[in-house]
Design a protein around this motif. Structure first.
Motif, PDB file in Angstrom:
ATOM      1  N   ALA A  26       9.782  16.134  -3.854  1.00 30.26           N
ATOM      2  CA  ALA A  26       9.598  15.467  -2.564  1.00 30.26           C
ATOM      3  C   ALA A  26       8.547  14.358  -2.650  1.00 30.26           C
ATOM      4  N   LEU A  27       7.511  14.601  -3.454  1.00 29.34           N
ATOM      5  CA  LEU A  27       6.421  13.625  -3.534  1.00 29.34           C
ATOM      6  C   LEU A  27       6.641  12.562  -4.617  1.00 29.34           C
ATOM      7  N   ALA A  28       7.643  12.767  -5.486  1.00 35.06           N
ATOM      8  CA  ALA A  28       7.872  11.829  -6.587  1.00 35.06           C
ATOM      9  C   ALA A  28       8.160  10.399  -6.112  1.00 35.06           C
ATOM     10  N   PRO A  29       9.020  10.181  -5.098  1.00 30.35           N
ATOM     11  CA  PRO A  29       9.272   8.803  -4.662  1.00 30.35           C
ATOM     12  C   PRO A  29       8.017   8.110  -4.133  1.00 30.35           C
ATOM     13  N   VAL A  30       7.133   8.885  -3.486  1.00 34.36           N
ATOM     14  CA  VAL A  30       5.917   8.280  -2.963  1.00 34.36           C
ATOM     15  C   VAL A  30       5.024   7.819  -4.110  1.00 34.36           C
ATOM     16  N   GLU A  31       4.897   8.658  -5.126  1.00 36.37           N
ATOM     17  CA  GLU A  31       4.083   8.280  -6.283  1.00 36.37           C
ATOM     18  C   GLU A  31       4.708   7.093  -7.023  1.00 36.37           C
ATOM     19  N   LEU A  32       6.039   7.092  -7.154  1.00 40.19           N
ATOM     20  CA  LEU A  32       6.726   5.970  -7.811  1.00 40.19           C
ATOM     21  C   LEU A  32       6.519   4.684  -7.025  1.00 40.19           C
ATOM     22  N   ALA A  33       6.541   4.795  -5.688  1.00 38.42           N
ATOM     23  CA  ALA A  33       6.316   3.613  -4.851  1.00 38.42           C
ATOM     24  C   ALA A  33       4.934   3.027  -5.100  1.00 38.42           C
ATOM     25  N   MET A  34       3.954   3.866  -5.283  1.00 39.23           N
ATOM     26  CA  MET A  34       2.604   3.387  -5.576  1.00 39.23           C
ATOM     27  C   MET A  34       2.550   2.661  -6.921  1.00 39.23           C
ATOM     28  N   SER A  35       3.263   3.185  -7.911  1.00 43.90           N
ATOM     29  CA  SER A  35       3.208   2.584  -9.244  1.00 43.90           C
ATOM     30  C   SER A  35       3.925   1.237  -9.303  1.00 43.90           C
ATOM     31  N   VAL A  36       4.957   1.045  -8.456  1.00 41.58           N
ATOM     32  CA  VAL A  36       5.704  -0.225  -8.483  1.00 41.58           C
ATOM     33  C   VAL A  36       5.281  -1.144  -7.343  1.00 41.58           C
ATOM     34  N   TRP A  37       4.223  -0.786  -6.636  1.00 40.86           N
ATOM     35  CA  TRP A  37       3.880  -1.553  -5.442  1.00 40.86           C
ATOM     36  C   TRP A  37       3.484  -2.992  -5.757  1.00 40.86           C
ATOM     37  N   ARG A  38       2.806  -3.190  -6.871  1.00 38.55           N
ATOM     38  CA  ARG A  38       2.400  -4.549  -7.222  1.00 38.55           C
ATOM     39  C   ARG A  38       3.617  -5.437  -7.469  1.00 38.55           C
ATOM     40  N   GLY A  39       4.606  -4.878  -8.174  1.00 36.07           N
ATOM     41  CA  GLY A  39       5.832  -5.640  -8.393  1.00 36.07           C
ATOM     42  C   GLY A  39       6.572  -5.892  -7.098  1.00 36.07           C
ATOM     43  N   PHE A  40       6.544  -4.886  -6.194  1.00 39.47           N
ATOM     44  CA  PHE A  40       7.182  -5.061  -4.891  1.00 39.47           C
ATOM     45  C   PHE A  40       6.504  -6.162  -4.085  1.00 39.47           C
ATOM     46  N   SER A  41       5.162  -6.190  -4.129  1.00 39.25           N
ATOM     47  CA  SER A  41       4.423  -7.225  -3.387  1.00 39.25           C
ATOM     48  C   SER A  41       4.767  -8.620  -3.915  1.00 39.25           C
ATOM     49  N   SER A  42       4.817  -8.761  -5.233  1.00 50.43           N
ATOM     50  CA  SER A  42       5.156 -10.065  -5.816  1.00 50.43           C
ATOM     51  C   SER A  42       6.582 -10.460  -5.449  1.00 50.43           C
ATOM     52  N   ALA A  43       7.507  -9.499  -5.500  1.00 50.11           N
ATOM     53  CA  ALA A  43       8.898  -9.798  -5.151  1.00 50.11           C
ATOM     54  C   ALA A  43       9.027 -10.157  -3.671  1.00 50.11           C
ATOM     55  N   ARG A  44       8.262  -9.485  -2.826  1.00 52.37           N
ATOM     56  CA  ARG A  44       8.314  -9.780  -1.387  1.00 52.37           C
ATOM     57  C   ARG A  44       7.796 -11.175  -1.102  1.00 52.37           C
ATOM     58  N   ILE A  45       6.702 -11.571  -1.764  1.00 50.82           N
ATOM     59  CA  ILE A  45       6.164 -12.926  -1.589  1.00 50.82           C
ATOM     60  C   ILE A  45       7.174 -13.949  -2.079  1.00 50.82           C
ATOM     61  N   ALA A  46       7.778 -13.670  -3.236  1.00 49.94           N
ATOM     62  CA  ALA A  46       8.767 -14.600  -3.793  1.00 49.94           C
ATOM     63  C   ALA A  46       9.981 -14.700  -2.877  1.00 49.94           C
ATOM     64  N   TYR A  47      10.438 -13.570  -2.345  1.00 51.85           N
ATOM     65  CA  TYR A  47      11.587 -13.584  -1.438  1.00 51.85           C
ATOM     66  C   TYR A  47      11.281 -14.395  -0.174  1.00 51.85           C
ATOM     67  N   GLY A  48      10.064 -14.244   0.337  1.00 51.93           N
ATOM     68  CA  GLY A  48       9.689 -15.017   1.528  1.00 51.93           C
ATOM     69  C   GLY A  48       9.739 -16.509   1.264  1.00 51.93           C
ATOM     70  N   ARG A  49       9.269 -16.933   0.081  1.00 45.46           N
ATOM     71  CA  ARG A  49       9.322 -18.360  -0.256  1.00 45.46           C
ATOM     72  C   ARG A  49      10.769 -18.827  -0.415  1.00 45.46           C
ATOM     73  N   LEU A  50      11.589 -17.993  -1.038  1.00 41.93           N
ATOM     74  CA  LEU A  50      12.991 -18.364  -1.236  1.00 41.93           C
ATOM     75  C   LEU A  50      13.701 -18.532   0.103  1.00 41.93           C
ATOM     76  N   LYS A  51      13.476 -17.608   1.007  1.00 39.44           N
ATOM     77  CA  LYS A  51      14.143 -17.674   2.311  1.00 39.44           C
ATOM     78  C   LYS A  51      13.659 -18.881   3.109  1.00 39.44           C
ATOM     79  N   LEU A  52      12.340 -19.101   3.117  1.00 38.95           N
ATOM     80  CA  LEU A  52      11.791 -20.220   3.864  1.00 38.95           C
ATOM     81  C   LEU A  52      12.286 -21.550   3.294  1.00 38.95           C
ATOM     82  N   ARG A  53      12.442 -21.615   1.975  1.00 42.67           N
ATOM     83  CA  ARG A  53      12.874 -22.859   1.349  1.00 42.67           C
ATOM     84  C   ARG A  53      14.264 -23.265   1.822  1.00 42.67           C
ATOM     85  N   LEU A  54      15.173 -22.291   1.884  1.00 46.08           N
ATOM     86  CA  LEU A  54      16.529 -22.618   2.327  1.00 46.08           C
ATOM     87  C   LEU A  54      16.588 -22.856   3.827  1.00 46.08           C
ATOM     88  N   GLN A  55      15.749 -22.164   4.583  1.00 44.43           N
ATOM     89  CA  GLN A  55      15.740 -22.383   6.033  1.00 44.43           C
ATOM     90  C   GLN A  55      15.278 -23.796   6.377  1.00 44.43           C
TER      91      GLN A  55
END
Length: 615
Positions: free
Chosen positions: A289-318
């Protein structure tokens, strides 16, 4: 290209990014289905332990143990297969998105560059960041996390006390995840932007390596890069340290909770409220039950970078212009009409061109002369469609240039800019404009540009690899190859901006012969340049000063006017302001013009000396 409509997308209009993600919806449903089956199969281990402790050990039936072990092995084999398939699906989604959106952002980057955007290939790097996150375990967290409540419920069914422990543990770890996001979001954004700035500085330094090294600029540039990089590294360090503390705390909590679950389960067993098998099963379920939460913490930095990149990509096309599917028009004859064109710089709205008007007929050559910063290169960009006028119209065969499909119009236009950029491939492919190579057309273009013999003297002839930016060729060779590219497949309008800037005497003679042949073929020519060999091929001359047309008319007439003005002022190079002649007044006479290369005896005033435009 730049002739696209200037209106931008509304926030409710789907971009290509939105459409691509919508197209992935079925793949996401498949991943959700896989996650459902995988999480059900993850119950294999706790169920097996429960049955072994509570049934096999108490009854001593070996057959039951063998059957349970066989079924568990089959379930775990299926689990591994589905997990592999899910990883393959995420990898395919990432690759498909990059293949689908890569061309969109490449074209967007090229078009944005024409409008002064300096992002370069950063959108492709952002897209790669999103692809990397999708193709790794990061995306699977979002499909496994919804199953955490289901595992908590199962634990609760074993015993409410264990359920309360599992629920509290999940809430604590979720709070740590949210804290991780809040504490690291700003440092991650700062690091991301600083890294982009440092990378762009490094790319610029490498691109201008000759100038940097020749003039001793490297230490200063390295120091500038070090300052930008220091900001990025400081933010990265802050984010990593905060994230590390929270990840360590998360692991501590998870291990502590599992020990607590075993201890609490043992206490319940001693009280007779729980079986030994349920105690072991509860501990395993809690870990799952707790494994996904721990995995989320370990990949959070990559998620943050991907989220920032996605925001730039979306704004660029808009914020990008809306692409319009243009009707394909008939092949043009090459008549160019410029009507009261004014151009303002997008950054500060400063006028570069003011009410420019003239006409060029097929088979006619117009030489554009004038002092530096007069707007000559900007006018060239407007004529080939890489910029759009702020007011006025540019027409080819009566159709506004921004009404043409740029891909179609590009086939009928040849362009040789001041700064010639060749691609890191063969001479042959460069001349063919990087498209499907027609060997006969390539050789014909080289012959028209009088570059065939030059190319034959290269190490591999037409197959010679040029190198990045044309570094394998001299300046004159690049100019000749660029001219061959401009005349490829006999375009109807050719614009040459300082075509003889890097040419020697033999190159100038070849250029003059090329211009003469193009005129004979009925090509409309625009030539920026002041040298006699260039002016000798001009039917008309346009004097452009401070963005205005000072003079326009037949060559000999304009040259005679310039000589008279210079003599009247008594100061060579001084040309007083005069009323701009209308298109009609200057488009009717070709007197005094003789076809073919011929020397010019008249001198050109000093203010018309060849200089690169400084717009």
């Amino acid at each position: 290209m730049a002739q696209q409509a200037s209106i931008t997308r509304s926030s409710r209009q789907d971009t290509e990014l939105d459409k691509a993600l919508s197209a992935c919806r079925s793949a996401f449903w498949i991943m959700a289905l896989f996650s459902l089956v995988i999480n059900l199969l993850l119950l294999t281990q706790p169920i097996y332990m429960l049955q072994v402790y509570d049934r096999v050990l108490t009854t001593g039936h070996l057959e039951t143990l063998i059957t349970l072990t066989g079924l568990a092995a089959i379930a775990l084999l299926l689990l591994g297969a589905l997990d592999s398939l899910r990883s393959a699906v995420t990898a395919r989604i990432g690759c498909w998105l990059y293949n689908r959106l890569g061309p969109v952002y490449l074209a967007n980057g090229v078009n944005a560059r024409l409008l002064g955007d300096t992002a370069g290939a950063q959108p492709l790097r952002d897209l790669s960041q999103v692809q990397t996150f999708i193709a790794t375990q990061g995306l699977t967290v979002f499909f496994d996390a919804p199953w955490v409540p289901a595992f908590v419920i199962l634990i609760w069914m074993l015993h409410p006390v264990l359920g309360i422990l599992a629920l509290c543990s999940a809430i604590i770890l979720l709070a740590l995840t949210i804290a991780n996001d809040l504490l690291t979001r700003k440092p991650n954004l700062t690091a991301n932007l600083a890294q982009i700035s440092a990378t762009q500085q490094a790319e610029a330094a490498i691109r201008n390596a000759e100038v940097v090294c020749a003039m001793g600029m490297l230490p200063a540039i390295v120091e500038r890069w070090r300052n930008s990089n220091a900001l990025a590294q400081s933010a990265i360090r802050t984010s990593a340290e905060l994230g590390g503390v929270l990840v360590g705390l998360t692991k501590f909590m998870r291990f502590l909770v599992q020990i607590a679950a075993l201890g609490l389960g043992a206490w319940l067993v001693l009280r007779g409220e729980l079986s030994p098998g349920a105690m072991i099963a509860g501990s395993i379920l809690l870990g799952r039950a707790l494994a996904p939460v721990e995995l989320a913490m370990s990949v959070w930095r990559g998620f943050s970078s991907a989220r920032i990149a996605y925001g730039r990509l979306k704004l660029r096309l808009q914020n990008s212009p809306v692409d319009i599917n243009r009707t394909r028009l008939p092949t043009p004859a090459g008549r160019l009409t410029v009507e009261n064109v004014t151009y303002l710089l997008p950054q500060d709205r400063r006028p570069v061109l003011r009410n420019v008007s003239f006409v060029v007929e097929p088979g006619e050559a117009v030489a554009i002369i004038g002092p530096s910063a007069g707007g000559k290169s900007t006018l060239c960009r407007l004529l080939v469609g890489t910029a759009i006028p702020s007011s006025g119209q540019i027409r080819i065969d009566g159709s506004q240039i921004d009404h043409w499909d740029q891909d179609q119009l590009g086939q009928f236009i040849g362009y040789l800019p001041q700064d010639i950029e060749l691609f890191a491939t063969s001479v042959r492919e460069n001349i063919a404009r990087m498209g499907q190579v027609d060997d006969q057309a390539v050789v014909e273009a080289a012959m028209t540009a009088h570059a065939h013999e030059l190319i034959q003297h290269l190490p591999q002839g037409y197959e010679t690899q040029i190198g990045d930016g044309g570094t394998g060729l001299s300046g004159g060779q690049r100019q000749r190859v660029g001219l061959a590219r401009a005349v490829y497949r006999n375009p109807r309008l050719i614009v040459l901006d300082e075509p003889n800037a890097n040419l020697d005497q033999a190159g100038e003679s070849a250029l003059a012969a090329t211009l003469h042949e193009l005129k004979q073929q009925g090509t409309a020519l625009i030539i920026v340049g002041h040298r006699p060999s260039t002016l000798a091929q001009a039917d008309k001359i346009l004097l452009l000063k401070d963005g205005r047309v000072e003079l326009f008319g037949p060559r000999e007439q304009v040259l005679q006017t310039l000589r008279g003005l210079a003599a009247t002022s008594g100061k060579p190079g001084t040309v007083p302001m005069h009323k701009t002649p209308s298109v009609e007044e200057n488009d009717t006479s070709k007197e005094g013009h003789t076809e073919g290369p011929a020397p010019i005896t008249a001198s050109v005033p000093e203010n018309a000396e060849p200089n690169r435009c400084a717009q």
